[in-house]
Design a protein around this motif. Structure first.
Motif, short mmCIF file in Angstrom:
data_model
loop_
_atom_site.label_atom_id
_atom_site.label_comp_id
_atom_site.label_asym_id
_atom_site.label_seq_id
_atom_site.Cartn_x
_atom_site.Cartn_y
_atom_site.Cartn_z
N ILE A 35 0.85 -1.19 0.00
CA ILE A 35 0.00 0.00 0.00
C ILE A 35 0.88 1.23 0.00
N PRO A 36 0.62 2.22 -0.86
CA PRO A 36 1.48 3.41 -0.92
C PRO A 36 1.49 4.19 0.40
N GLN A 37 2.62 4.77 0.71
CA GLN A 37 2.78 5.51 1.96
C GLN A 37 1.93 6.79 1.97
N LYS A 38 1.66 7.36 0.81
CA LYS A 38 0.89 8.60 0.77
C LYS A 38 -0.52 8.42 1.31
N LEU A 39 -1.05 7.20 1.21
CA LEU A 39 -2.37 6.95 1.76
C LEU A 39 -2.35 7.01 3.28
N PHE A 40 -1.28 6.58 3.89
CA PHE A 40 -1.15 6.65 5.35
C PHE A 40 -0.85 8.08 5.80
N GLN B 157 -2.15 10.71 4.57
CA GLN B 157 -3.39 11.47 4.56
C GLN B 157 -4.20 11.27 5.83
N ILE B 158 -4.07 10.11 6.46
CA ILE B 158 -4.88 9.82 7.65
C ILE B 158 -4.09 9.97 8.94
N GLU B 159 -2.85 10.45 8.84
CA GLU B 159 -2.03 10.59 10.04
C GLU B 159 -2.52 11.79 10.87
N GLN B 160 -2.58 11.60 12.18
CA GLN B 160 -3.00 12.65 13.10
C GLN B 160 -1.78 13.22 13.82
N GLN B 161 -1.74 14.55 13.93
CA GLN B 161 -0.59 15.21 14.53
C GLN B 161 -0.77 15.43 16.03
N LEU B 162 -2.00 15.39 16.52
CA LEU B 162 -2.27 15.67 17.92
C LEU B 162 -2.57 14.37 18.66
N GLY B 163 -2.39 14.40 19.98
CA GLY B 163 -2.71 13.24 20.81
C GLY B 163 -1.57 12.26 20.89
N ARG B 164 -1.84 11.20 21.60
CA ARG B 164 -0.84 10.15 21.78
C ARG B 164 -0.59 9.42 20.46
N PRO B 165 0.68 9.08 20.14
CA PRO B 165 0.95 8.38 18.88
C PRO B 165 0.15 7.08 18.79
N PRO C 240 -1.31 2.01 11.05
CA PRO C 240 -2.40 1.29 10.36
C PRO C 240 -1.93 0.04 9.62
N ARG C 241 -0.67 0.03 9.17
CA ARG C 241 -0.16 -1.18 8.52
C ARG C 241 -0.21 -2.36 9.48
N MET C 242 0.29 -2.15 10.69
CA MET C 242 0.32 -3.23 11.68
C MET C 242 -1.10 -3.68 12.04
N MET C 243 -2.01 -2.72 12.25
CA MET C 243 -3.38 -3.05 12.63
C MET C 243 -4.07 -3.85 11.52
N LEU C 244 -3.88 -3.42 10.28
CA LEU C 244 -4.51 -4.13 9.16
C LEU C 244 -3.92 -5.52 9.00
N LYS C 245 -2.64 -5.68 9.24
CA LYS C 245 -2.00 -6.99 9.11
C LYS C 245 -2.57 -7.99 10.12
N HIS D 44 -13.60 1.80 11.71
CA HIS D 44 -13.32 3.19 11.32
C HIS D 44 -13.33 3.32 9.80
N GLU D 45 -13.62 4.53 9.34
CA GLU D 45 -13.67 4.80 7.90
C GLU D 45 -12.30 4.63 7.25
N THR D 46 -11.24 4.83 8.02
CA THR D 46 -9.88 4.64 7.49
C THR D 46 -9.66 3.22 7.00
N THR D 47 -10.18 2.26 7.74
CA THR D 47 -10.03 0.87 7.34
C THR D 47 -10.72 0.59 6.02
N ALA D 48 -11.86 1.23 5.78
CA ALA D 48 -12.56 1.04 4.51
C ALA D 48 -11.70 1.52 3.34
N GLN D 49 -11.02 2.65 3.51
CA GLN D 49 -10.15 3.17 2.45
C GLN D 49 -8.96 2.24 2.21
N LEU D 50 -8.34 1.78 3.30
CA LEU D 50 -7.20 0.87 3.15
C LEU D 50 -7.62 -0.44 2.51
N LEU D 51 -8.80 -0.92 2.88
CA LEU D 51 -9.28 -2.18 2.33
C LEU D 51 -9.57 -2.07 0.84
#
Length: 597
Positions: free
Chosen positions: A36-41, A43-51, A55-60, A106-113
């Motif tokens: 999966i291209p890195q640019k897709l990740f 776009q969904i990266e959040q800058q605030l809050g705890r790291p 998503p690669r690991m979660m999807l795997k 989450h909607e992010t998973t739908a995009q990755l899928l």
């Protein structure tokens, strides 16, 4: 003597990848997600809050859990502790089931899928696993994660709402005659009050009630107080009727009508699910159950695309499913193959005229019309003689059935069909009238001919009788049908585990991709086993040939030992020749087996 066994001592190597076979499905999961291209990740990266976990690991880990028939969040969490494959994919992270469930819905998973299906199809085409010549489409109904008895029916809602509107209308008339609500006179609707109007009624009654109570506190005369108290009781009764009965019921029915959309039912626990008749009727009473209509497109038993629809029939799902396939993959193969459930004039016209592809789809009466009994039946309009110059048909009684008028029909979806209406000149006194028509005695036989539908039917018959297109259509039963069997039997996926259309779509997407990865893993394992088997046979052949080349005139040591015991070299040579002829026969058989491989 035993081998050393100590479990309290650290041993090397610590890399768990060394313990996983090269053909394991875990490597297929890892390779697919890493593509999966890195640019897709980004776009969904959040800058605030705890790291967050990557998503690669979660999807795997979720994909691998689905390949092992594990769908529960708690069981996936347990599998992370129990399986070293899951530990390797998770990089030894301990993830809570709540985090797993949040990511999975989450909607992010739908995009990755969606991206994984595009990459998977591209890899299949690149490695020539599929020909990309045709897609095979079929559907099945799967039960939703919803209560079977929390149903809401459109007809019942319409009936109850009509009764409520009649009561609210009568209620308004009573208040209007008493001059309590004069300002609603121009806004009144003939079919009852809306929820907004009922709220206005409630506000006005509350204002009247407060005004009456204020008058009662300042009034000193007993007769006037009793009148004000009766008036207060009346306002309270009216207000209670509006706030406790009319208003909540009207709001509920309006909310139901918004949820219905084009459907006739929905479930209260999963409002996106529609009640359908399932094939797997475990209650054996024909009861409707909440579910979704799953549509998939396959080739070589690999699922290339999927979608969920609320309508139980397949006819209206083909066109939007092809649009979603085209939007996702940016292209369509030449042949669209499906069964008779998709055969309609609208679908044929859409594929031919808009998509410019070739439909290999039968229609409902295809097999019936191909039988001898149907072709020899004189009362079928398809078998009547047509005179093109006169634009008329000849009925079985040899009477003319001439053109009368044009007709047009429009279905619920908005599709328009054009017909030509033909009518017999005179059916009176016809000896076979009872066999030809069921019309009244004072009416003649009429037939309606749809020339566009006839063209598509003849075109379908021509393509299915052709050698190339007919062979492609015959692959449908062995291509798309087994996928549903593998999904329900091998993967044990009989019911959705997430609620809502988006959650259900993610859930079934993970399951279908798990099926693809399992099949790809089996394919790679067979390929590696075949290669290993072939290499062993070739190695054995080379060694045996070298032995016979260098020892062509040398007798083996075993035969020398036999001749020394028997004292005869001639018997040893005879045994050796017999052994060599038998070995050559077996060796030739091994060679043929290695070529078939």
């Amino acid at each position: 003597m035993f081998k050393n066994y100590t479990i309290n001592q650290t041993t090397l190597p610590l890399d768990m990848e060394k313990y996983i076979p090269e053909t394991d499905v875990a490597f297929a999961v890892n390779a697919l997600v890493e593509a999966i291209p890195q640019k897709l990740f980004d776009q969904i990266e959040q800058q605030l809050g705890r790291p967050a976990y990557h998503p690669r690991m979660m999807l795997k880990i979720i994909l691998y859990a689905y390949t092992q028939r594990v769908f529960s969040g708690r069981k996936i969490e347990f599998l992370l502790d129990d399986s070293y494959r899951m530990r390797w994919l998770a990089n030894h992270e301990q993830i809570s089931y709540r985090t797993i469930n949040r990511f999975r819905s989450h909607e992010t998973t739908a995009q990755l899928l969606a991206e994984t299906f595009v990459l998977f199809r591209r890899q299949l085409i690149t490695n020539r696993v599929i020909d990309n010549e045709a897609i095979f489409i079929d559907g099945t109904k799967i039960e939703a994660d919803a209560n079977k008895f929390s149903f809401v029916w459109r007809k019942a809602t319409t009936r109850y709402e009509r009764t409520l509107d009649e009561k609210s209308e009568a209620f308004y008339q009573a208040l209007y005659q008493e001059e309590i609500l004069p300002y609603l006179k121009e806004e009144r609707q003939s079919d009852g009050l809306t929820s907004d109007q009922l709220e206005e009624v409630a506000h006005h009654l509350e204002a009247e009630l407060h005004e009456t109570e204020a008058q009662l506190t300042h009034e000193k005369r007993k007769e006037k107080q009793s009148q004000l108290k009766r008036k207060r009781r009346t306002y309270k009764k009216y207000l209670r009727r509006v706030q406790a009965d009319y208003l909540p019921r009207k709001q509920k029915y309006e909310r139901y009508n918004q949820l219905f959309q084009d459907r006739n039912s929905f479930s209260k626990t999963d409002t996106d699910a529609t009640f359908m008749r399932m094939k797997d009727d475990y209650m054996r009473n024909g009861q409707l159950k909440p579910g979704y209509n799953l549509q998939i497109a396959t080739e070589n038993q690999y699922v290339l695309a999927y979608d969920l629809f609320p309508n139980p029939t397949d006819t209206k799902t083909l066109n939007p499913f092809l649009d979603s396939f085209l939007a996702q993959h940016k292209e369509l193969p030449e042949y669209i193959v499906a069964d008779a459930g998709y055969g309609s004039e609208e679908n044929y016209m859409y594929i031919n005229d808009i998509l410019h592809k070739t439909p290999l789809i039968t229609y409902g009466s295809y097999h019936k019309e191909s039988k001898k009994k149907y072709k020899e039946n004189p009362f079928n309009v398809e078998n009547w003689l047509y005179l093109e110059e006169q634009d008329e048909y000849s009925c079985p009684a040899k009477r003319p059935v001439s053109f009368k008028r044009y007709s047009r029909r429009k279905d619920k979806g908005g599709f328009v069909r054009d017909f030509k209406v033909y009518e017999c000149e005179d059916c009176r006194g016809c000896p076979i009238r009872s066999q030809c028509t069921k019309a009244k005695s004072n009416r003649n036989r009429q037939i309606q001919v749809n020339n566009s539908w006839r063209y598509f039917k003849s075109d379908c018959k021509k393509k299915l009788l052709d050698e190339k297109t007919g062979s492609i259509y015959r692959k449908r039963k062995i291509d798309v049908e087994p996928v549903f069997g593998h999904l329900k039997a091998q993967l044990a996926f009989h019911r959705f585990h997430l609620r809502g259309k988006q959650g259900a779509k993610i859930d079934i997407g993970l399951a279908l991709m798990a099926l693809n990865l399992r099949k790809l893993g089996n394919y790679m394992e067979k390929k590696a086993r075949k290669k290993k088997k072939t290499s062993l046979i070739l190695t054995l052949i080379i060694k045996i040939r070298l032995v016979f080349f260098f020892r062509r005139t040398i007798v083996p040591d075993s035969f020398v030992f036999i001749s020394a015991r028997r004292g005869s070299s001639s018997s040893c040579i005879i045994l050796y020749n017999r052994w060599r002829r038998g070995f050559l026969r077996r060796f030739t058989a091994w060679q043929d087996l290695g070529r078939r491989g």
